[in-house]
Design an enzyme around this catalytic site. Sequence first.
Site, PDB file in Angstrom:
ATOM      1  N   LYS A  81      50.040  43.338  30.716  1.00 56.13           N
ATOM      2  CA  LYS A  81      50.395  44.737  30.991  1.00 56.13           C
ATOM      3  C   LYS A  81      50.445  44.945  32.497  1.00 56.13           C
ATOM      4  CE  LYS A  81      48.952  49.560  30.375  1.00 56.13           C
ATOM      5  NZ  LYS A  81      48.828  49.880  31.825  1.00 56.13           N
ATOM      6  N   ASP A 128      45.170  34.222  42.464  1.00 56.65           N
ATOM      7  CA  ASP A 128      46.174  34.112  43.522  1.00 56.65           C
ATOM      8  C   ASP A 128      45.575  33.704  44.862  1.00 56.65           C
ATOM      9  OD1 ASP A 128      48.198  34.667  41.810  1.00 56.65           O
ATOM     10  OD2 ASP A 128      48.653  36.673  42.574  1.00 56.65           O
ATOM     11  N   SER A 183      45.807  45.040  31.978  1.00 59.29           N
ATOM     12  CA  SER A 183      45.954  46.027  33.042  1.00 59.29           C
ATOM     13  C   SER A 183      45.025  45.742  34.228  1.00 59.29           C
ATOM     14  CB  SER A 183      45.721  47.421  32.451  1.00 59.29           C
ATOM     15  OG  SER A 183      46.124  48.417  33.358  1.00 59.29           O
TER      16      SER A 183
END
Length: 552
Positions: free
Chosen positions: A317, A303, A292
Amino acid sequence: MKKYLRSLLFATPVVAGLAFVSFKQDDRLFEIARNLDIYATLFKELNAYYVDEINPNQLIKTSIDGMLRSLDPYTVYYAEDDIEDYMTMTTGKYNGIGAMVNSADGKHTVMMVYEDTPAQKAGLQLGDEITKINGIDLSTREDFDTGKLLKGQTQTSVTLTIQRYGIPKPIEVTINRDIVKVTNVPYYGMISEDVGYIDLKDFTATASREVKTAFLELKGKGMKHLVLDLRDNPGGLLNMAIEISNIFIPKGEEVVTTKGKVKEWNKAYTAYNPALDIEIPIAVLTNGRSASAAEIVSGVIQDYDRGVLIGQRTYGKGLVQTTRDLSYNTKMKITTAKYYIPSGRCIQAIDYAHRNEDGSVGKLPDSLMTAFKTRNGRVVYDGGGILPDILTEKETYSPLALSLARNRLFFDYAMKYHFEHKTIKPAKEFHLTDAEYSDFAKWLSNKEYDYTTQVERDLNDLEASAKKEKSIDVIQDQLKGLRSKLAHSKDNDLQLSKTEIKMILEEEILKHYYLEKGMREASFNDDPEVKEAIKLFKDNARYHEILKGTKK
């Protein structure tokens, strides 16, 4: 309603379609009302005629939990009695004493005492067995929650009767309850001359402040590289993930986007403060229990090519929960959206919406994963958690070590050692001698524990297959001979697994003296991900080549 009328005025060509949708919605509302009426009627009949008395609160909660379980594990109902647990989960605070108690086999044992809490100040120790709470003998009580008995309003007191190792008579300890803060960062420090380490274990309301405090303090001590440990972090508040990401990425950069059924709730969240540091090399540690919010932070770092991820693939998740207030001071945490990290990928691994015939759910197959790119053009994938840039093996333990832990023998021996040794060396310097390890092996000689080695499991599988194929008579004698030769010897296995067993035992002993911090400090020399991070920082060229996508 206004929005519905506006859509009719400006979408005349699809009025028939809208009418159909409206009809379907009315039909759906009727089905809901019909089934609620059936449920109410059923419950009244149960209450009136069931042979035994029923507990309405318990029965209703059981039925609600069963309904929500058919959706996903994160849509949860909180009854009024559970609200304090919910508040602890989101704020990291509760009113109590600050100790973790394990209740098993009729015993209630203190397994951890947290620093700077009422329990520590009152002298409660690991291994203390609680026999009474405020004079109530726990051996006469069934179906009660020890944790709830220990919690209570600030400035109230609770008196515990405890049995302590090495002391024959029971001891009474009175503890004044207070606000206990469960820290998101249980440990931070310098693990080498210029490498700082922050262990982030949760994302409650103070997580970003704790990380910032730790980061600035470590920079003041000369930190030039950072290890951010997100292993075993189950996640938490979305805004904390955004704020912690913002520590390392510039203001205005997108952190996460949420998309769900309620379009008005869809939102792109950006970093809204100047970053604390956008240059320091970072190694983020992850494993299969990083989930999460922990995956948002690690995904953002990956990223934007802001740091290198080390460890194992994260949990996967990619769902967002929103808490809704219900009547009578109850709440429901409901899954309302999926989140997407800056590359555009959603890392949700399990499709709860489409279940198999047996009710089970499966992970998204690799063949259905979509490729995305980081800012530097490195290829990353959705649908299966975050895959680290440097993969390490998942930590495994020998059957012997697992058996000793399961039977609480590491803990019990550490309790004995603590009683017999009033002081020990600092955590980073402490090591058991060979003589002390031999003493542990001797102590185990009359303890009950057993285990099955991998070779023994393979023999069992072979025997089962032979019986199934009706060829057991052919290999029966050979199997007996192999079992005889390979039968494990506990004494021999204790020597073969000495390095592993000794390391676990040392950490358990340190926990009794220095609590969580001491145990963490002792683990760095044997931590494969930490060692890999330090190795990477020593090779600056490799670090930057990984971020550029030119080297693995």
